[in-house]
Design an enzyme around this catalytic site. Structure first.
Site: not given
Ligand code: URA
Length: 433
Positions: A82, A168, A187
């Protein structure tokens, strides 16, 4: 429990209890807490930060806010990678097939473009017919059969993060360490992988601008993943400048294919083989260096490219696009950006290059916007190159000819040409394991 008291406690620098964090995330998920109170708490967290315990609690609450995936029916070791997000970052399209070509399973959930950064799902959707939504049965079946499947996140997956992220994005609270860590790891932990390699970007094009902060974020995410029983490693990599030469959806798929053909840009090839090396190493296929050698071999012998083609075909995409990337539809218009001065290209600000690509149509300004898949930028000169007056620095692509003036200005402002070569910058700043 009252949301007002939770906001006040964090505003005054207090440490939230597990129950308070669970109350907050439950209210975010079921819609019982209004946006203004959620936003107020996000801003309080932004300024006051969170302890490691609070960040872990927030991560687990985000993970548990929706469906958790069960990959137990997948046969073999499951490894994911990721990235925290960057400009020209098409590494997933290269590393996932490399790793899968060795029989390691990659069951990948990817995101869409966010702010100035691109997303793997948008890139894959530039291939006609490619389905980024599969049922769980189809997804797991494909991973068992092909070794690799890449899908977007369903609405039931970590829904609290979707809500928090949207707020955000519009309340200037994206670049907060506990909020980023809990968003990403919430996630990642809702998926069911055995091993995770994190590519934590650092520099102007990333959400963490300094190497120290990026290392801190990497350490935090590695610790959270380990506490949930995952094998973890994080690399801190350079995002001061765009990665590779292509920015924009189909342009990046084309560059990923070229990289798998052994003809990719040096920086992209290096980062991809390093990342794939760590993924293979976590899957018990030797040291990271041995993994890197395996990654290079999978490029040389064509097995990684064949795996990408197989994956695209399995998900309904036209495999011709991978066999011959020249067949991708071209943008209607192009514009050459030529240098008006002579010297070394000293910097190419990744964030502003990303914004220029966005303004050409490669990304969205609002969630409802469509995408021009062939829009974007191809760099003709990279940081460190010598540039003569009149030489092309970059080519812009768009279906909207009217977009070129603004994008060209953004690009020129983001490019510094000077009489001395720029200082050397590493591609990989460090590894947190
Ligand atoms: N990617 C994400 O999934 N969340 C974040 O806060 C920043 C990058």
């Amino acid at each position: 429990m009252r949301m007002y008291d939770i906001i006040k406690k964090k505003r005054d620098g207090g440490e939230l209890s597990t129950q308070e964090i669970d109350f907050f995330i439950r209210g975010v998920t079921d819609g019982s807490i209004p946006d203004y109170q959620i936003s107020a708490l996000l801003m309080a967290i932004y300024y006051r930060g969170m302890s490691v315990r609070e960040t872990c609690d927030l991560t687990f609450a985000v993970r548990d806010s929706g469906d958790r995936l069960d990959f137990s029916a997948i046969r073999g070791v499951r490894v994911d990678k990721h990235s925290t997000g960057g400009v020209g970052d098409k590494t997933s399209l290269v590393v996932a097939p490399i790793v899968a070509s060795y029989g390691v399973k990659v069951a990948k959930m990817s995101g869409r473009g966010l702010g100035h950064t691109g997303g793997t799902v948008d890139k894959l959707e530039s291939i006609e017919g490619f389905r980024t939504t599969l049922s769980e049965e189809e997804f797991i079946g494909q991973v068992n059969r092909v070794g690799l499947a890449i899908v977007g996140q369903s609405a039931q997956f970590a829904p609290a993060d979707k809500k928090l992220y949207a707020l955000r994005d519009v309340t200037a609270t994206v670049d907060s360490m506990p909020l980023i860590a809990s968003s990403i790891m919430g996630k990642k932990l809702a998926a069911d992988d055995d091993c995770i390699v994190l590519d934590v970007k650092t520099g102007s094009g990333s959400f963490m601008k300094s190497v120290e902060k990026s290392k801190e974020l990497a350490r935090l995410m590695v610790d959270i993943g380990r506490s949930a029983g995952k094998k973890m490693v994080a690399l801190i990599t350079n995002m001061d400048r765009p990665l590779g030469n292509a920015i924009g959806n189909s342009l990046e798929v084309i560059e990923a294919v070229r990289t798998l053909q052994g003809e990719g840009p040096e920086d992209l090839t290096e980062i991809c083989t390093v990342l794939a090396g760590y993924m293979l190493s976590l899957a018990d296929m030797g040291t990271p260096d041995e993994g890197k050698a395996l990654a290079k071999k999978a490029i040389e012998n064509g097995s990684a490219l064949a795996k990408l083609k197989e994956t695209v075909a399995a998900q309904g995409g036209d495999p011709m696009r991978i066999a011959d990337p020249e067949t991708f539809p071209k943008a209607r218009f192009r514009c050459a950006v030529k240098s008006v001065s002579e010297g070394y290209l000293r910097s190419a600000d990744a964030e502003r290059y990303g914004l220029a690509s966005l303004s050409l149509g490669a990304g969205r300004n609002t969630a409802e916007d469509g995408i021009d898949y062939s829009a974007g930028i191809v760099l003709k000169k990279k940081v460190g190159d010598y540039v003569h007056i009149g030489e092309e620095i970059a080519t812009l692509f768009s279906d909207n000819e009217g977009a070129f003036a603004e994008a060209e200005k953004t690009l020129r402002d983001a490019t510094e040409i000077g009489s001395t070569p720029p200082p050397e910058e590493p591609l990989v700043y460090g590894v947190v394991d």
